[in-house]
Design an enzyme around this catalytic site. Structure first.
Site, PDB file in Angstrom:
ATOM      1  CG  HIS A 185      -1.974   1.133   1.016  1.00 33.68           C
ATOM      2  ND1 HIS A 185      -3.024   1.090   0.127  1.00 33.68           N
ATOM      3  CD2 HIS A 185      -2.042   2.355   1.592  1.00 33.68           C
ATOM      4  CE1 HIS A 185      -3.703   2.218   0.177  1.00 33.68           C
ATOM      5  NE2 HIS A 185      -3.124   3.003   1.057  1.00 33.68           N
ATOM      6  CE1 TYR A 201      -1.821   7.993  -0.553  1.00 33.51           C
ATOM      7  CE2 TYR A 201      -1.744   5.682   0.092  1.00 33.51           C
ATOM      8  CZ  TYR A 201      -2.470   6.843  -0.138  1.00 33.51           C
ATOM      9  OH  TYR A 201      -3.830   6.841   0.030  1.00 33.51           O
ATOM     10  CG  HIS A 233      -8.864   1.595  -7.426  1.00 37.39           C
ATOM     11  ND1 HIS A 233      -9.215   2.894  -7.115  1.00 37.39           N
ATOM     12  CD2 HIS A 233      -7.840   1.276  -6.584  1.00 37.39           C
ATOM     13  CE1 HIS A 233      -8.442   3.337  -6.145  1.00 37.39           C
ATOM     14  NE2 HIS A 233      -7.597   2.384  -5.807  1.00 37.39           N
ATOM     15  CG  PHE A 234      -3.520  -1.087  -9.974  1.00 36.14           C
ATOM     16  CD1 PHE A 234      -3.058  -0.711  -8.730  1.00 36.14           C
ATOM     17  CD2 PHE A 234      -2.632  -1.668 -10.870  1.00 36.14           C
ATOM     18  CE1 PHE A 234      -1.727  -0.884  -8.388  1.00 36.14           C
ATOM     19  CE2 PHE A 234      -1.301  -1.848 -10.529  1.00 36.14           C
ATOM     20  CZ  PHE A 234      -0.850  -1.451  -9.294  1.00 36.14           C
ATOM     21  CG  HIS A 235      -5.359  -0.043 -15.429  1.00 38.41           C
ATOM     22  ND1 HIS A 235      -5.483  -1.262 -14.818  1.00 38.41           N
ATOM     23  CD2 HIS A 235      -4.423  -0.205 -16.408  1.00 38.41           C
ATOM     24  CE1 HIS A 235      -4.667  -2.138 -15.405  1.00 38.41           C
ATOM     25  NE2 HIS A 235      -4.016  -1.522 -16.370  1.00 38.41           N
ATOM     26  NE  ARG A 290      -6.731  -8.066  -8.801  1.00 41.19           N
ATOM     27  CZ  ARG A 290      -5.996  -7.351  -7.946  1.00 41.19           C
ATOM     28  NH1 ARG A 290      -6.279  -7.368  -6.661  1.00 41.19           N
ATOM     29  NH2 ARG A 290      -4.978  -6.635  -8.384  1.00 41.19           N
ATOM     30  NE  ARG A 291      -3.713 -10.989  -8.782  1.00 37.64           N
ATOM     31  CZ  ARG A 291      -4.280 -10.773  -7.619  1.00 37.64           C
ATOM     32  NH1 ARG A 291      -5.366 -11.439  -7.276  1.00 37.64           N
ATOM     33  NH2 ARG A 291      -3.774  -9.912  -6.764  1.00 37.64           N
TER      34      ARG A 291
END
Length: 546
Positions: A220, A224, A371-373, A436-437
């Site tokens: 996580h 950041y 979300h990651f993208h 996912r994946r």
């Protein structure tokens, strides 16, 4: 404060950026192959496998591109704000670069030989060839050497300027590298103490829960580490580009300190569905996760205050009149601004992921990938592209031409359009339960799979548009690095508004902030970690835990 980065420092920064661009090209191609496979109409040529391509995409873009680009940018930022890097710092920077490059090469070869199709998270019990883990360890160690070199440069400046507040951009670089060094202790521990001995056959089993916990202790704050350089640009660079002032130096520093404190002890919110962790500790880390919203809102307030003050100084009236005064024909502003706007839905999606109740709906679905993208592949990456348009010509002694400026804005619009289609379809089909994946062919006879087909095609369309965007950025980068006209390009660093209060030295009392950070980490992890070891399953006691 220097106005230019000297040639020696420029070469070090550009070396990192070259590796990052190569990673972007190869990782982007792997991403295109992924979305085509998921349509069910395209097959990879033998012996290439879907999960091999998925690993290439994740490792190159999530780890290699970001780490190299951020470290290169931060070396340039320190040279610009603190003065030319000393010979010792420069030597350490090159040692770190080659350690990271050798590690990346070893890891890449291992993946290409299909010895490490374990995704970028490389979760146990998936096992890779030992060379994969050794290569990753070299990348992390190299980044530590870079970090300590940056600390040395900062410390030298502080000795020469006692009782002075360091330049804001340099302060931000130091916060980000502290965050990185503290966070990577987790991934280094699981790689060196667990995964390497296990892959070498020194132990038969490892404690998977411990391994996953150590990874997400790192995973996580990794987000950041990606995001804070974008915040550096939003806070410090953009005000200079638009001709305005930094709204508040103190507010910017406080937001970075809060990110340092609240982004590390929150890894359990990635493990909300996993057994072996008490619900009370998950709840604590969810609360800490939501505290990160505070510096995010501080950043949004500061940015739009800067924009409004600039607009008012140019005669803007009305509630949103300042919006028209912004430089919409300047790629250095427009491209990162699109990234800022994308962070609004990205942040909202992050709140869904971190919520214990809502996470049950989207956990391990392709919603998370969408979300990651939005976060990394849009907000962060578009800001990185915006950095390229002034940093590369500054370092290479060239200029951004009008033609390249127009192409850069076009590239950002293409990227935003493609990402809206791809990420939007991922979010939508994730709510329908698509995992996912997984490749389309692995869905089997799932009754709901027919509902997912239109979204798979949409992902392929969006992914193809994004690949066009990658081709455009490669064209722009090549021009700026090798073919653009010679000239002088500014490394823009903003100045604080004259009406702001003086920045207190307290923000650079690192003993206080590091003590609080360590205390939060120990409070959030010590008891759960002891429980994981105490209740380890048979066969993973003692040395086999590691």
């Amino acid at each position: 404060m220097n106005t230019m980065v000297n040639k020696q420092d420029s070469r070090l920064a550009m070396a990192h950026i070259y590796v990052a661009i190569i990673a972007l090209a190869l990782g982007g191609l792997a991403g295109l192959l992924q979305v085509l496979v998921r349509t069910g109409k395209f097959e990879l040529p033998s012996p290439i496998t879907y999960y091999q391509v998925l690993t290439v995409h994740g490792v190159l873009l999530g780890l290699v591109l970001t780490t190299f680009f951020i470290i290169g940018f931060q070396f340039a930022a320190l040279s610009r704000t603190l003065g030319a890097l000393s010979q010792n710092v420069l030597r350490s920077g090159w040692i770190a670069f080659w350690l990271m490059t050798i590690g990346t090469t070893i890891t890449a070869i291992c993946i290409l030989l299909n010895g490490a199709s374990v995704l970028y998270t490389f979760y146990a019990p998936l096992q890779a060839h030992p060379a994969f883990y050794i290569g990753l360890a070299l990348v992390v160690i190299g980044s530590w050497v870079s970090g300590f070199a940056m600390f040395a440069s900062y410390r030298s400046w502080k000795k020469e300027h006692p009782k002075q507040v360091s330049p804001l951009l340099a302060f931000m670089v130091i916060v980000n590298m502290i965050l990185w060094l503290v966070a990577t202790l987790g991934v280094a521990a699981t790689v060196v103490l667990q995964l390497i001995p296990w892959s070498l056959g020194m132990v038969d089993t490892i404690n998977v829960l411990v391994s996953r916990t150590l990874f997400w202790y790192f995973g996580h704050p990794l987000v950041y580490f990606w995001l804070l350089p974008a915040y550096m640009v939003w806070y410090v660079i953009i005000p200079k580009i638009i001709g305005g002032k930094i709204f508040s130096d103190s507010l910017a520093r406080m937001s970075f300190i809060l990110f340092l404190l609240f982004s590390i002890p929150v890894g359990f919110h990635h493990q909300l569905t996993e057994p072996g962790i008490a619900a009370s500790w998950k709840y604590l880390q969810v609360v800490l996760t939501f505290l990160v919203i505070v510096p995010s809102l501080m950043t949004a307030f500061s940015l739009f205050a800067t924009f409004e003050l600039y607009g008012r100084s140019k005669g803007a009236t009305g509630l949103f009149g300042w919006f028209k005064k912004l430089p919409w024909n300047d790629a250095r502003f427009v491209v990162p601004f699109i990234g800022m706007i994308a962070f609004i839905p990205a942040g909202a999606g992050g709140m869904v992921n971190a919520s214990h109740q809502l996470n049950q709906v989207v956990h391990n679905t392709i919603w998370v990938t969408g979300h990651f993208h939005l976060t990394l592949a849009t907000s962060v990456v578009l800001t990185f592209f915006g950095i390229l348009y002034w940093l590369v010509p500054h370092l290479t002694g060239r200029v951004l031409t009008k033609a390249m400026n127009k192409l850069a804005i076009t590239q950002a619009l293409v990227w935003a359009f493609g990402m809206a289609i791809m990420s939007g379809s991922m979010h939508s089909v994730g709510l329908l339960g698509a995992p996912r994946r997984s490749a389309f062919s692995t869905y089997g006879n799932a009754p709901q799979a027919l509902e997912w087909i239109p979204y798979q095609y949409a992902q392929a369309v969006g992914g193809t548009i994004l690949f066009v965007g990658i081709i455009l950025i490669l064209i722009i980068f090549t021009n700026l690095a090798f073919f653009a006209p010679k000239g002088t390009t500014e490394f823009p660093v903003g100045e604080t508004d004259n009406q702001s209060e003086p920045t207190p030295l307290f923000f650079e009392n690192w003993k206080v902030w590091l003590t609080i950070a360590v205390a939060l980490i120990l409070f959030a992890y010590t008891i759960p970690f002891v429980d994981m070891i105490h209740h380890a399953p048979p066969g993973s006691k003692g040395f086999k835990l590691w």
